[in-house]
Design an enzyme around this catalytic site. Structure first.
Site, PDB file in Angstrom:
ATOM      1  N   LYS A 180       0.874  -1.028   0.106  1.00  0.00           N
ATOM      2  CA  LYS A 180       0.090  -0.061  -0.086  1.00  0.00           C
ATOM      3  C   LYS A 180       0.608   1.326  -0.114  1.00  0.00           C
ATOM      4  O   LYS A 180       2.190   1.291   0.447  1.00  0.00           O
ATOM      5  CB  LYS A 180      -0.955  -0.074   1.253  1.00  0.00           C
ATOM      6  CG  LYS A 180      -1.839  -1.383   1.153  1.00  0.00           C
ATOM      7  CD  LYS A 180      -2.632  -1.203   2.560  1.00  0.00           C
ATOM      8  CE  LYS A 180      -1.656  -1.696   3.713  1.00  0.00           C
ATOM      9  NZ  LYS A 180      -2.461  -1.853   5.143  1.00  0.00           N
ATOM     10  N   THR A 212      -7.455   8.711   9.434  1.00  0.00           N
ATOM     11  CA  THR A 212      -6.875   7.573   8.981  1.00  0.00           C
ATOM     12  C   THR A 212      -6.729   6.425  10.076  1.00  0.00           C
ATOM     13  O   THR A 212      -5.828   5.180   9.587  1.00  0.00           O
ATOM     14  CB  THR A 212      -5.625   7.893   8.173  1.00  0.00           C
ATOM     15  OG1 THR A 212      -4.603   8.403   9.051  1.00  0.00           O
ATOM     16  CG2 THR A 212      -5.679   8.745   7.212  1.00  0.00           C
ATOM     17  N   GLY A 214      -6.967   3.007  11.849  1.00  0.00           N
ATOM     18  CA  GLY A 214      -7.392   1.902  11.418  1.00  0.00           C
ATOM     19  C   GLY A 214      -7.752   1.698   9.854  1.00  0.00           C
ATOM     20  O   GLY A 214      -8.248   0.487   9.484  1.00  0.00           O
ATOM     21  N   THR A 215      -7.109   2.289   8.890  1.00  0.00           N
ATOM     22  CA  THR A 215      -7.169   2.084   7.676  1.00  0.00           C
ATOM     23  C   THR A 215      -6.839   0.691   7.163  1.00  0.00           C
ATOM     24  O   THR A 215      -7.379   0.182   6.189  1.00  0.00           O
ATOM     25  CB  THR A 215      -6.722   3.186   6.832  1.00  0.00           C
ATOM     26  OG1 THR A 215      -5.544   3.528   7.279  1.00  0.00           O
ATOM     27  CG2 THR A 215      -7.559   4.495   7.029  1.00  0.00           C
ATOM     28  N   GLY A 216      -5.543   0.216   7.766  1.00  0.00           N
ATOM     29  CA  GLY A 216      -5.090  -0.972   7.439  1.00  0.00           C
ATOM     30  C   GLY A 216      -5.858  -2.090   7.744  1.00  0.00           C
ATOM     31  O   GLY A 216      -6.119  -2.809   6.919  1.00  0.00           O
ATOM     32  N   CYS A 217      -6.210  -2.119   8.949  1.00  0.00           N
ATOM     33  CA  CYS A 217      -7.067  -2.966   9.351  1.00  0.00           C
ATOM     34  C   CYS A 217      -8.284  -3.146   8.548  1.00  0.00           C
ATOM     35  O   CYS A 217      -8.981  -4.235   8.217  1.00  0.00           O
ATOM     36  CB  CYS A 217      -7.575  -2.746  10.980  1.00  0.00           C
ATOM     37  SG  CYS A 217      -6.148  -2.626  12.026  1.00  0.00           S
TER      38      CYS A 217
END
Length: 272
Positions: A180, A212, A214-217
């Site tokens: 990402k 942003t 928690g965007t990865g989770c």
């Protein structure tokens, strides 16, 4: 595994975020927003809000294993998503349980290492364990640029280097890697998907925001839900990316730090 006729079941193995923006709470919301069914095995309790993580309480290994086996033996899963695993012991335990009970179930590996606030969530020796134990089991690994650098030892600062890191992760055993670009710079965010046979670049306009957390989770769980519902990898990644972009746009603005996104906007729209 019982109940295998159903679709959309996602077992999430990750930590809890008391602020609700990341971790298990974000995972459940993202899976539900996609129309999937979320089950969980909690690895750690965090004392956390938009300003950061102030304490972490690990869950005993036997309880983590018990949660995983209880879900897999009864409800079953069409995809498994891992998030915060924290220690090498937890990584090795999760890998062992997956090998024992989840062969053939796609694993979406989110190698959570550092929170948006900067708090370290994965011990140094656990990074090696992720690389050696979980990467070879992963249908997809979803690192951001700093995580890809830690897993591969490569510099990741542009699309070409994202692709190179993706190829290294596939060479290390993952079936696919989504490297990402949210942590990089520029007006456009590039996420690079690499498999053994192809490379795809997904683009979206960069949003100027601090919301942003928690965007990865959220992205990894949104992908896992779509795969559990039967989508192809490319369609799942593309659809999850669109969902997350809109969730950031609609962020509610909670907290005074890195705020959460609007995980359930599709449900709200559908109810209108």
């Amino acid at each position: 595994m019982k109940g295998s006729g159903a679709k959309g079941r996602v077992l999430i193995v990750a930590g809890s975020d008391s602020g609700g923006g990341a971790g298990i709470q974000a995972d459940i919301k993202a899976v539900s927003a996609a129309g999937g069914y979320a089950a969980t095995a909690i690895t750690a309790l965090t004392v956390q809000n938009t300003l950061g993580v102030s304490a972490v309480h690990p869950v005993p290994l036997d309880i983590i294993e018990g949660q995983m086996r209880a879900v897999l033996d009864d409800i079953g899963a069409d995809a498994i998503k891992t998030g915060m695993l924290a220690t090498a012991d937890v990584v090795r335990l999760v890998a062992r349980v997956l090998k024992d009970t989840a062969a053939g179930i796609p694993l979406i590996l989110d190698p959570v290492m550092v929170a948006t606030s900067g708090d370290v969530l994965l011990a140094a020796d656990a990074i090696t364990a992720v690389r050696e134990e979980l990467l070879p089991l992963a249908a997809l690994v979803t690192p951001n640029a700093p995580e890809a650098e830690k897993l591969t030892g490569l510099t990741v600062s542009n699309v070409g280097e994202q692709a190179e890191a993706g190829r290294a992760l596939v060479a290390a055993g993952a079936k696919a890697a989504l490297v990402k670009g949210g942590h990089l710079t520029g007006p456009v965010v590039h996420d690079v998907l690499v498999t053994a046979t192809e490379m795809r670049v997904f683009e979206s306009p960069r949003i100027a925001t601090t919301n942003t957390h928690g965007t990865g989770c959220t992205l990894a769980s949104a992908i896992a839900a779509r795969i559990a519902l039967g989508m192809s990898l490319v369609d799942a990644v593309e659809g999850a990316g669109r969902y997350l972009h809109e969730a950031i746009v609609r962020a509610p603005g909670f907290g005074s730090g890195h705020g959460p996104v609007d995980h359930v906007w599709p449900l709200r729209d559908a109810a209108r």
